[in-house]
Design an enzyme around this catalytic site. Structure first.
Site, PDB file in Angstrom:
ATOM      1  N   LEU A   1      -4.984   6.982   8.944  1.00  0.00           N
ATOM      2  CA  LEU A   1      -3.859   6.244   9.334  1.00  0.00           C
ATOM      3  C   LEU A   1      -2.710   6.955  10.226  1.00  0.00           C
ATOM      4  O   LEU A   1      -2.216   7.859   9.708  1.00  0.00           O
ATOM      5  CB  LEU A   1      -3.211   5.451   8.189  1.00  0.00           C
ATOM      6  CG  LEU A   1      -2.069   4.414   8.774  1.00  0.00           C
ATOM      7  CD1 LEU A   1      -2.701   3.272   9.492  1.00  0.00           C
ATOM      8  CD2 LEU A   1      -1.362   3.949   7.608  1.00  0.00           C
TER       9      LEU A   1
ATOM     10  N   ASP B   1      11.508  -7.813  10.200  1.00  0.00           N
ATOM     11  CA  ASP B   1      12.850  -8.274  10.570  1.00  0.00           C
ATOM     12  C   ASP B   1      13.189  -9.007   9.550  1.00  0.00           C
ATOM     13  O   ASP B   1      12.197  -9.813   8.640  1.00  0.00           O
ATOM     14  CB  ASP B   1      12.815  -9.106  11.980  1.00  0.00           C
ATOM     15  CG  ASP B   1      14.238  -9.717  12.347  1.00  0.00           C
ATOM     16  OD1 ASP B   1      15.257  -8.838  12.119  1.00  0.00           O
ATOM     17  OD2 ASP B   1      14.369 -10.638  13.085  1.00  0.00           O
TER      18      ASP B   1
ATOM     19  N   HIS C   1      18.102  -3.791   3.489  1.00  0.00           N
ATOM     20  CA  HIS C   1      17.430  -2.763   3.907  1.00  0.00           C
ATOM     21  C   HIS C   1      16.980  -1.615   3.034  1.00  0.00           C
ATOM     22  O   HIS C   1      15.604  -1.322   3.315  1.00  0.00           O
ATOM     23  CB  HIS C   1      18.440  -1.803   5.065  1.00  0.00           C
ATOM     24  CG  HIS C   1      19.077  -2.606   6.326  1.00  0.00           C
ATOM     25  ND1 HIS C   1      18.299  -3.263   6.947  1.00  0.00           N
ATOM     26  CD2 HIS C   1      20.306  -2.567   6.508  1.00  0.00           C
ATOM     27  CE1 HIS C   1      18.960  -3.841   8.066  1.00  0.00           C
ATOM     28  NE2 HIS C   1      20.326  -3.378   7.708  1.00  0.00           N
TER      29      HIS C   1
HETATM   30  C1  IPE Z   1      14.283  -6.211  15.956  1.00  0.00           C
HETATM   31  O1  IPE Z   1      15.052  -6.875  15.093  1.00  0.00           O
HETATM   32  C2  IPE Z   1      14.380  -4.412  15.665  1.00  0.00           C
HETATM   33  C3  IPE Z   1      14.031  -4.280  14.307  1.00  0.00           C
HETATM   34  C4  IPE Z   1      13.429  -4.873  13.513  1.00  0.00           C
HETATM   35  C5  IPE Z   1      14.218  -2.726  14.061  1.00  0.00           C
HETATM   36  P1  IPE Z   1      16.516  -7.101  15.412  1.00  0.00           P
HETATM   37  O2  IPE Z   1      17.038  -8.181  14.360  1.00  0.00           O
HETATM   38  O3  IPE Z   1      17.382  -5.958  15.639  1.00  0.00           O
HETATM   39  O4  IPE Z   1      16.254  -7.921  17.001  1.00  0.00           O
HETATM   40  P2  IPE Z   1      16.824  -9.104  17.531  1.00  0.00           P
HETATM   41  O5  IPE Z   1      18.776  -8.826  17.617  1.00  0.00           O
HETATM   42  O6  IPE Z   1      17.060 -10.273  16.709  1.00  0.00           O
HETATM   43  O7  IPE Z   1      16.216  -9.518  18.849  1.00  0.00           O
HETATM   44  C1  IPE Z   2      15.635  -5.722  10.402  1.00  0.00           C
HETATM   45  O1  IPE Z   2      16.465  -6.628   9.740  1.00  0.00           O
HETATM   46  C2  IPE Z   2      15.960  -4.196  10.077  1.00  0.00           C
HETATM   47  C3  IPE Z   2      16.600  -3.735  11.297  1.00  0.00           C
HETATM   48  C4  IPE Z   2      16.753  -4.364  12.590  1.00  0.00           C
HETATM   49  C5  IPE Z   2      17.081  -2.371  11.191  1.00  0.00           C
HETATM   50  P1  IPE Z   2      17.745  -7.175  10.092  1.00  0.00           P
HETATM   51  O2  IPE Z   2      18.883  -6.310   9.911  1.00  0.00           O
HETATM   52  O3  IPE Z   2      17.766  -7.474  11.837  1.00  0.00           O
HETATM   53  O4  IPE Z   2      17.747  -8.455   9.453  1.00  0.00           O
HETATM   54  P2  IPE Z   2      18.268 -10.053   9.982  1.00  0.00           P
HETATM   55  O5  IPE Z   2      17.599 -10.352  11.294  1.00  0.00           O
HETATM   56  O6  IPE Z   2      19.868  -9.662  10.342  1.00  0.00           O
HETATM   57  O7  IPE Z   2      18.245 -10.776   8.796  1.00  0.00           O
HETATM   58 MG    MG Z   3      17.283  -9.056  12.743  1.00  0.00          MG
END
Ligand code: IPE
Ligand code: IPE
Ligand code: MG
Length: 230
Positions: free
Chosen positions: A127, A16, A33
């Site tokens: 792995l 995240d 990303h």
């Molecule tokens: C969780 O992250 C999902 C992934 C890392 C793929 P999100 O950013 O979507 O989760 P929330 O919305 O903060 O719970």
């Molecule tokens: C995690 O990073 C990647 C996915 C959920 C696909 P985020 O896109 O949720 O990044 P933040 O949480 O908005 O910073």
């Molecule tokens: Mg996020």
């Protein structure tokens, strides 16, 4: 830094913080990303070096469909590209790839890349890399629990070992519906480091922290003795 050799170690990561990483730099979220995909490459290598047996990565949750269509499309393209480009070296490295989650809502190109990645890496033994795409643990449990099952049978249907160490980057401290059943006795490691900045040293620090913990699994651990889950 090399951690102790363990026969089985399942690490799960909620990757995240990509969006905030980009926004902090005045960049569009998809750039986060993109850099995040590079971080995945480095962490998979590190996991092999640390003799991790299974690595589960949360790449796209079933809730992430709610994001703007352009961001979703970018993520789908990035996942497809990752699988196509990385499979040859992952296969040569002895990595077996499987993908968790629903397939029926994915773009056809991504679904094909998943099939190809799973087929061409199926003999990997070093792995097990599990990538969660359109994944919701509740949905996975509901799908697996349709019949009367024992706990072991349900674990078998979920196709996984229990998670030993659950890492979440980006500063939030929640599971966001990732591997609920499998994390019943996981150790948790939360870091403020955002995923694009999470490198092999951070991964090694998380493993070192894990190895310092005592896992009693509800029992009593004598000094120097290792507990077992059952
Ligand atoms: C969780 O992250 C999902 C992934 C890392 C793929 P999100 O950013 O979507 O989760 P929330 O919305 O903060 O719970
Ligand atoms: C995690 O990073 C990647 C996915 C959920 C696909 P985020 O896109 O949720 O990044 P933040 O949480 O908005 O910073
Ligand atoms: Mg996020």
């Amino acid at each position: 830094m090399q951690t102790t050799l363990h026969t089985k170690l399942h690490v799960a990561i909620i990757m995240d913080g990509n969006g905030r990483w980009a926004e902090e730099r005045g960049l569009p979220r998809p750039d986060g990303h993109q850099v995040g995909a590079d971080a995945v490459r480095a962490i998979v290598r590190a996991a092999v070096e640390h003799r991790v047996s299974a690595l589960s990565l949360y790449a796209f949750s079933s809730y992430n469909w709610q994001r703007p269509p352009a961001e979703v499309a970018g993520l789908m393209g990035l996942l497809r590209h990752f699988l196509l480009v990385e499979v040859p070296w992952l296969r040569d490295f002895g990595v077996r790839i499987t993908v968790l989650g629903r397939r029926d809502r994915l773009p056809i190109g991504l679904a094909k890349a998943i099939g190809h990645a799973e087929a061409s890496t199926r003999d990997g033994r070093r792995l097990h890399l599990r990538i969660a795409i359109d994944y919701s643990a509740r949905d996975a449990i509901l799908a697996a629990a349709a019949d009367h099952l024992t706990a072991d049978e349900l674990s078998g249907r979920l196709d996984t070992e229990d998670v030993d160490l659950m890492i979440r980057t980006g500063g939030d401290q929640r599971l966001s519906d990732f591997l609920l059943w499998e994390s019943a006795y996981a150790e948790f490691y939360f870091t403020r480091v955002k995923w694009p900045d999470f490198g092999p040293d951070d991964f090694a620090a998380a493993l070192a922290d894990y190895h310092r913990r005592t896992r009693s699994f509800g029992g009593v651990v004598e000094a120097g003795a290792a507990a077992a889950p059952h």
